[in-house]
Write a protein that holds these residues in place. Sequence first.
Motif, PDB file in Angstrom:
ATOM      1  N   LEU A   8      13.463  58.200  76.402  1.00 10.87           N
ATOM      2  CA  LEU A   8      14.155  59.085  75.474  1.00 10.87           C
ATOM      3  C   LEU A   8      13.118  59.817  74.640  1.00 10.87           C
ATOM      4  CD1 LEU A   8      17.040  59.791  74.230  1.00 10.87           C
ATOM      5  CD2 LEU A   8      16.478  58.106  72.488  1.00 10.87           C
ATOM      6  N   ALA A   9      13.342  61.107  74.403  1.00  8.98           N
ATOM      7  CA  ALA A   9      12.433  61.869  73.547  1.00  8.98           C
ATOM      8  C   ALA A   9      12.434  61.285  72.139  1.00  8.98           C
ATOM      9  CB  ALA A   9      12.847  63.338  73.517  1.00  8.98           C
ATOM     10  N   GLU A  10      11.271  61.244  71.532  1.00  7.34           N
ATOM     11  CA  GLU A  10      11.153  60.619  70.213  1.00  7.34           C
ATOM     12  C   GLU A  10      12.013  61.321  69.160  1.00  7.34           C
ATOM     13  OE1 GLU A  10       7.219  60.861  68.639  1.00  7.34           O
ATOM     14  OE2 GLU A  10       6.835  62.834  69.514  1.00  7.34           O
ATOM     15  N   ASP A  11      12.293  62.622  69.336  1.00  7.42           N
ATOM     16  CA  ASP A  11      13.109  63.341  68.361  1.00  7.42           C
ATOM     17  C   ASP A  11      14.541  62.824  68.317  1.00  7.42           C
ATOM     18  OD1 ASP A  11      10.892  64.859  67.863  1.00  7.42           O
ATOM     19  OD2 ASP A  11      11.536  66.576  69.099  1.00  7.42           O
ATOM     20  N   ALA A  12      15.000  62.231  69.424  1.00 12.22           N
ATOM     21  CA  ALA A  12      16.378  61.733  69.485  1.00 12.22           C
ATOM     22  C   ALA A  12      16.505  60.296  68.991  1.00 12.22           C
ATOM     23  CB  ALA A  12      16.903  61.836  70.915  1.00 12.22           C
ATOM     24  N   LEU A  13      15.383  59.650  68.678  1.00  6.31           N
ATOM     25  CA  LEU A  13      15.430  58.243  68.278  1.00  6.31           C
ATOM     26  C   LEU A  13      16.251  58.003  67.012  1.00  6.31           C
ATOM     27  CD1 LEU A  13      14.572  55.332  68.695  1.00  6.31           C
ATOM     28  CD2 LEU A  13      12.418  55.848  67.547  1.00  6.31           C
ATOM     29  N   PRO A  14      16.124  58.828  65.952  1.00  9.30           N
ATOM     30  CA  PRO A  14      16.937  58.566  64.750  1.00  9.30           C
ATOM     31  C   PRO A  14      18.432  58.530  65.026  1.00  9.30           C
ATOM     32  CG  PRO A  14      15.184  60.120  64.249  1.00  9.30           C
ATOM     33  CD  PRO A  14      15.173  59.934  65.733  1.00  9.30           C
ATOM     34  N   ALA A  15      18.917  59.407  65.906  1.00 15.89           N
ATOM     35  CA  ALA A  15      20.350  59.423  66.228  1.00 15.89           C
ATOM     36  C   ALA A  15      20.759  58.145  66.943  1.00 15.89           C
ATOM     37  CB  ALA A  15      20.683  60.647  67.081  1.00 15.89           C
ATOM     38  N   VAL A  16      19.902  57.650  67.824  1.00 17.96           N
ATOM     39  CA  VAL A  16      20.212  56.416  68.547  1.00 17.96           C
ATOM     40  C   VAL A  16      20.230  55.232  67.587  1.00 17.96           C
ATOM     41  CG1 VAL A  16      19.395  54.814  70.326  1.00 17.96           C
ATOM     42  CG2 VAL A  16      19.320  57.272  70.729  1.00 17.96           C
ATOM     43  N   ARG A  17      19.281  55.164  66.680  1.00 19.66           N
ATOM     44  CA  ARG A  17      19.228  54.055  65.730  1.00 19.66           C
ATOM     45  C   ARG A  17      20.427  54.077  64.797  1.00 19.66           C
ATOM     46  NH1 ARG A  17      13.728  53.283  62.770  1.00 19.66           N
ATOM     47  NH2 ARG A  17      14.836  51.345  62.261  1.00 19.66           N
ATOM     48  N   ALA A  18      20.844  55.273  64.389  1.00 21.01           N
ATOM     49  CA  ALA A  18      22.034  55.369  63.543  1.00 21.01           C
ATOM     50  C   ALA A  18      23.275  54.910  64.297  1.00 21.01           C
ATOM     51  CB  ALA A  18      22.203  56.811  63.060  1.00 21.01           C
ATOM     52  N   ALA A  19      23.359  55.232  65.590  1.00 21.28           N
ATOM     53  CA  ALA A  19      24.510  54.799  66.388  1.00 21.28           C
ATOM     54  C   ALA A  19      24.514  53.291  66.558  1.00 21.28           C
ATOM     55  CB  ALA A  19      24.474  55.487  67.756  1.00 21.28           C
ATOM     56  N   GLN A  20      23.333  52.674  66.687  1.00 25.45           N
ATOM     57  CA  GLN A  20      23.252  51.218  66.812  1.00 25.45           C
ATOM     58  C   GLN A  20      23.793  50.517  65.578  1.00 25.45           C
ATOM     59  OE1 GLN A  20      19.004  50.824  68.021  1.00 25.45           O
ATOM     60  NE2 GLN A  20      19.811  49.581  69.698  1.00 25.45           N
ATOM     61  N   LYS A  21      23.556  51.089  64.419  1.00 26.45           N
ATOM     62  CA  LYS A  21      24.043  50.469  63.179  1.00 26.45           C
ATOM     63  C   LYS A  21      25.565  50.491  63.107  1.00 26.45           C
ATOM     64  CE  LYS A  21      19.896  51.659  60.524  1.00 26.45           C
ATOM     65  NZ  LYS A  21      19.341  52.435  59.383  1.00 26.45           N
ATOM     66  N   ALA A  22      26.182  51.433  63.802  1.00 26.01           N
ATOM     67  CA  ALA A  22      27.645  51.552  63.759  1.00 26.01           C
ATOM     68  C   ALA A  22      28.340  50.639  64.760  1.00 26.01           C
ATOM     69  CB  ALA A  22      28.054  53.001  64.027  1.00 26.01           C
ATOM     70  N   GLY A  23      27.591  50.071  65.699  1.00 25.23           N
ATOM     71  CA  GLY A  23      28.194  49.178  66.690  1.00 25.23           C
ATOM     72  C   GLY A  23      27.559  49.374  68.053  1.00 25.23           C
ATOM     73  N   PRO A  24      28.142  48.765  69.100  1.00 24.77           N
ATOM     74  CA  PRO A  24      27.602  48.919  70.460  1.00 24.77           C
ATOM     75  C   PRO A  24      27.553  50.390  70.865  1.00 24.77           C
ATOM     76  CG  PRO A  24      29.242  47.167  70.388  1.00 24.77           C
ATOM     77  CD  PRO A  24      29.309  47.863  69.064  1.00 24.77           C
ATOM     78  N   VAL A  25      26.454  50.790  71.485  1.00 24.09           N
ATOM     79  CA  VAL A  25      26.253  52.190  71.880  1.00 24.09           C
ATOM     80  C   VAL A  25      26.584  52.337  73.361  1.00 24.09           C
ATOM     81  CG1 VAL A  25      24.607  54.085  72.029  1.00 24.09           C
ATOM     82  CG2 VAL A  25      24.456  52.442  70.137  1.00 24.09           C
ATOM     83  N   PRO A  26      27.611  53.126  73.708  1.00 28.91           N
ATOM     84  CA  PRO A  26      27.957  53.311  75.126  1.00 28.91           C
ATOM     85  C   PRO A  26      26.908  54.163  75.835  1.00 28.91           C
ATOM     86  CG  PRO A  26      29.792  53.902  73.660  1.00 28.91           C
ATOM     87  CD  PRO A  26      28.565  53.795  72.817  1.00 28.91           C
ATOM     88  N   VAL A  27      26.680  53.860  77.106  1.00 20.87           N
ATOM     89  CA  VAL A  27      25.800  54.665  77.953  1.00 20.87           C
ATOM     90  C   VAL A  27      26.489  54.892  79.283  1.00 20.87           C
ATOM     91  CG1 VAL A  27      23.686  53.828  76.864  1.00 20.87           C
ATOM     92  CG2 VAL A  27      24.585  52.634  78.853  1.00 20.87           C
ATOM     93  N   ILE A  28      26.096  55.958  79.949  1.00 16.42           N
ATOM     94  CA  ILE A  28      26.650  56.310  81.255  1.00 16.42           C
ATOM     95  C   ILE A  28      25.491  56.516  82.218  1.00 16.42           C
ATOM     96  CG2 ILE A  28      28.024  57.986  82.553  1.00 16.42           C
ATOM     97  CD1 ILE A  28      29.488  58.659  79.977  1.00 16.42           C
ATOM     98  N   ALA A  29      25.608  55.957  83.416  1.00 16.31           N
ATOM     99  CA  ALA A  29      24.609  56.151  84.461  1.00 16.31           C
ATOM    100  C   ALA A  29      25.109  57.208  85.430  1.00 16.31           C
ATOM    101  CB  ALA A  29      24.335  54.841  85.200  1.00 16.31           C
ATOM    102  N   LEU A  30      24.270  58.217  85.704  1.00 18.03           N
ATOM    103  CA  LEU A  30      24.608  59.307  86.605  1.00 18.03           C
ATOM    104  C   LEU A  30      23.614  59.336  87.763  1.00 18.03           C
ATOM    105  CD1 LEU A  30      25.088  62.088  83.905  1.00 18.03           C
ATOM    106  CD2 LEU A  30      26.859  60.601  84.833  1.00 18.03           C
ATOM    107  N   ASP A  31      24.066  59.813  88.923  1.00 20.76           N
ATOM    108  CA  ASP A  31      23.147  59.969  90.040  1.00 20.76           C
ATOM    109  C   ASP A  31      22.407  61.299  89.927  1.00 20.76           C
ATOM    110  OD1 ASP A  31      24.939  61.895  90.813  1.00 20.76           O
ATOM    111  OD2 ASP A  31      25.773  60.752  92.477  1.00 20.76           O
ATOM    112  N   LYS A  32      21.607  61.638  90.923  1.00 21.29           N
ATOM    113  CA  LYS A  32      20.819  62.870  90.862  1.00 21.29           C
ATOM    114  C   LYS A  32      21.694  64.111  90.784  1.00 21.29           C
ATOM    115  CE  LYS A  32      16.752  61.110  93.315  1.00 21.29           C
ATOM    116  NZ  LYS A  32      15.856  61.269  94.489  1.00 21.29           N
ATOM    117  N   ALA A  33      22.893  64.030  91.370  1.00 17.95           N
ATOM    118  CA  ALA A  33      23.807  65.179  91.358  1.00 17.95           C
ATOM    119  C   ALA A  33      24.636  65.258  90.087  1.00 17.95           C
ATOM    120  CB  ALA A  33      24.724  65.120  92.578  1.00 17.95           C
ATOM    121  N   GLY A  34      24.436  64.296  89.178  1.00 20.42           N
ATOM    122  CA  GLY A  34      25.196  64.307  87.935  1.00 20.42           C
ATOM    123  C   GLY A  34      26.531  63.608  88.025  1.00 20.42           C
ATOM    124  N   GLN A  35      26.798  62.905  89.132  1.00 23.23           N
ATOM    125  CA  GLN A  35      28.058  62.182  89.281  1.00 23.23           C
ATOM    126  C   GLN A  35      27.959  60.821  88.584  1.00 23.23           C
ATOM    127  OE1 GLN A  35      30.828  63.575  90.733  1.00 23.23           O
ATOM    128  NE2 GLN A  35      29.524  65.402  90.844  1.00 23.23           N
TER     129      GLN A  35
END
Length: 271
Positions: free
Chosen positions: A107-134
């Motif tokens: 993850l780009a370091e500029d996006a780290l504050p947003a991720v840390r703030a989301a962690q404080k609010a609870g579990p952070v959802p993630v989605i795995a995509l293939d090369k085609a974006g599916q």
Amino acid sequence: TQQDQASLANAETILNRDQQLGARDFASQQTVDTQYSTVQQLKAQILQDNAAVSRARSQLAYTQITSPIDGRTGFRLVDVGNIVHPSDASGIVVVTQTQPISVISTLAEDALPAVRAAQKAGPVPVIALDKAGQKLADGTLALVDNEISAQSGTIQLKSTFANADEALWPGQYVQIQVLTDTIRTALTVPSTALQRGPDGMFVYVIDAGEVAATRPVRAGQISGGTAVIEAGLAAGERVVTSGQYRLAPGLKVQATSAAAGGGGDSTPPAE
């Protein structure tokens, strides 16, 4: 062991009878003591038998290797008849856990504050995509690394997926999307509409007379080909999404239909 247990049961019966006879002076004390000693010897023999059984079971356990995790085995690294030594680094077979499975992403370091703030609010959802974006699977963010790479300016994330259908496979290339926030009633435009000028981001806006004009905007998050516009545009305004290199303020444009391959874009008329 069963034979010794039967002998012990018989010896205890004789001892009980001798003790009753001894209490009425029909048996000598020596007879009672001798039988008591016999009972104790048989008890000790049974303990020895149990110890021998435990030792045999322990030795048998060394003939089997049990995996500490559930997973899938790969190609075996040795064949029947090969000699295996404890010092062999390659092992016999590799077991890889697939349910659940973890994915390491950057993850780009500029996006780290947003991720840390989301962690404080609870579990952070993630989605795995293939090369085609599916979409392949849904998971949760498990861990953020404790160091940003000075060479790349990125930080590693570890995400965990239940992977019940085994859509994710060890070593597979996937893209990870992290949901840090949900923006309600956001104004969005295709990211291709955004242009960068000397004074910042701008878009070409089309008025009622089909004339193009530049409009400075403040863009928010850009993801999946969509950009959030925080300021500078109003809902319903039309913007140019392709062909901007042929545009200039004050020029007339015409809209192309999605069926014609323009996706509803506005472009300058052909010269």
